[in-house]
Design an enzyme around this catalytic site. Structure first.
Site, PDB file in Angstrom:
ATOM      1  N   THR A  59       0.830  -1.207   0.000  1.00  0.00           N
ATOM      2  CA  THR A  59       0.000   0.000   0.000  1.00  0.00           C
ATOM      3  C   THR A  59       0.865   1.257   0.000  1.00  0.00           C
ATOM      4  O   THR A  59       0.533   2.244  -0.653  1.00  0.00           O
ATOM      5  CB  THR A  59      -0.939  -0.004   1.221  1.00  0.00           C
ATOM      6  OG1 THR A  59      -1.550  -1.285   1.315  1.00  0.00           O
ATOM      7  CG2 THR A  59      -2.016   1.052   1.088  1.00  0.00           C
ATOM      8  N   CYS A 117       4.355  -6.490  13.958  1.00  0.00           N
ATOM      9  CA  CYS A 117       3.927  -6.520  15.359  1.00  0.00           C
ATOM     10  C   CYS A 117       3.208  -7.827  15.677  1.00  0.00           C
ATOM     11  O   CYS A 117       2.977  -8.154  16.830  1.00  0.00           O
ATOM     12  CB  CYS A 117       3.106  -5.297  15.721  1.00  0.00           C
ATOM     13  SG  CYS A 117       1.582  -5.153  14.847  1.00  0.00           S
TER      14      CYS A 117
END
Ligand SMILES: [Zn+2]
Length: 340
Positions: free
Chosen positions: A129, A182
């Protein structure tokens, strides 16, 4: 609520004039996770005119530790983040127009959504993106602010079309981030807050039209290791860059380069799949690799080739497995080298 922005107007670099400018500005926020909710709250409280939010995900309990706009009820209801964020932001400041889209945004969506805006903020968690946002920004001449964090580390850079290097210029030179996310190494909210602070400060500078106050530097830090660096990257601007160079082709504003990537856990393998299916002619590909002297095996379903310490398996539908890495950035660089 006449004194709503009084403390911000007292701040000399903004003043009443800056506040009025900000009220006319429209920001596109891509992603409503940790960075997205932090940026959204700050900008909405600051009194921008309009915020457009795009996010494809829904709220989960594991988000609540760092995604500051969401509550336990949002997670119980599995509300889409774009919707939960809009609801909360409207409670915070009803003067700001909030538009939200529950969408896995394609390059065409992003190009369309960015068209009427003054600034794009990256709060995504993926390079696909970001590379699209970078081309959208360059094509439309709209600044964008890159931000990323994982563990106790963060990185941010503000891209001004025509002035600074673009994300593609930096990406080509950057050491790979080791494929950490994460989901694999965790994250502390302080790292999020630090990136959000840099992104928001730069956003305010751009929205009040004080671009001279931008540092132009790539910021990196590790709050646990107590390190901070602001690196001058001006020299990395590449005049032959396909996104910001003298003859740009905006490679990520095309279906061919809209890639979907996935880490195949525990297999040291990355899967890359073009957004649109395309039929790969395996015999032709075999001929190309054989001419280069590379060891190839192929059958009617797939082709396997060894390139240095990696093995690529290419399927007829365009899907590629890259064995020997769990680093998405590295895998995509290999993919583009082979298929562009
Ligand atoms: Zn560039």
């Amino acid at each position: 609520m006449d004194d709503r922005y009084s403390r911000q107007e007292l701040f000399g670099a903004i003043g009443k004039h800056g506040q009025q400018l900000m009220k006319k500005k429209h920001v596109l926020l891509v992603g409503a996770g940790a960075l997205g909710t932090g940026n959204a709250e700050a900008l909405v409280r600051a009194g921008i005119g309009k915020l457009t939010i795009v996010d494809r995900d829904y709220v989960e309990v594991s988000n609540l530790q760092r995604q500051q706009l969401y509550s336990e009820i949002d997670a119980q209801k599995k509300l889409p983040k774009a919707i939960a964020a809009k609801y909360r932001l409207e409670q915070i400041n009803s003067d700001v127009k909030i538009e939200s889209h529950v969408l896995d945004a394609s390059w065409t969506d992003l190009l369309e959504l960015a068209q009427p805006t003054d600034l794009i903020i990256d709060a995504t968690d993926n390079y696909d993106t970001r590379l699209v946002l970078n081309d959208v920004s360059q094509k439309l001449g709209i600044p964008w602010i890159y931000g990323a964090c994982v563990g106790s580390c963060g990185m941010t850079f503000t891209i001004l079309p025509g002035k600074t290097p673009c994300f593609q210029c930096l990406w080509d030179k950057m050491p790979s981030a080791g494929g950490q996310t994460c989901d694999t190494v965790g994250i502390i909210s302080a790292a999020v807050g630090m990136v959000v602070a840099h992104q928001t400060a730069d956003a305010l500078k751009i929205l009040v039209e004080d671009q001279d106050s931008l540092s132009g530097k790539l910021i990196t830090f590790d709050l646990w290791q107590n390190t901070y660096a602001a690196v001058q990257v001006k020299k990395l601007k590449n005049s032959s860059c396909p996104s910001c160079g003298t003859a740009p082709s905006y490679p990520y504003l095309s279906s061919q380069n809209s890639l979907k990537t996935a880490v195949l856990c525990g297999r040291n393998t990355i899967q890359i799949r073009p957004a649109e299916r395309r039929k790969i002619n395996l015999p032709d590909l075999n001929a190309v690799f054989t001419t280069q002297g590379l060891p190839v095996q192929y059958n009617q379903f797939l082709l396997s080739v060894e390139i240095r310490d990696k093995r690529l398996v290419v399927f007829e539908d365009g899907r590629v497995l890259i064995h020997g890495t769990d680093n998405i950035t590295e895998a995509k660089k290999i993919y583009h080298k082979v298929f562009s």
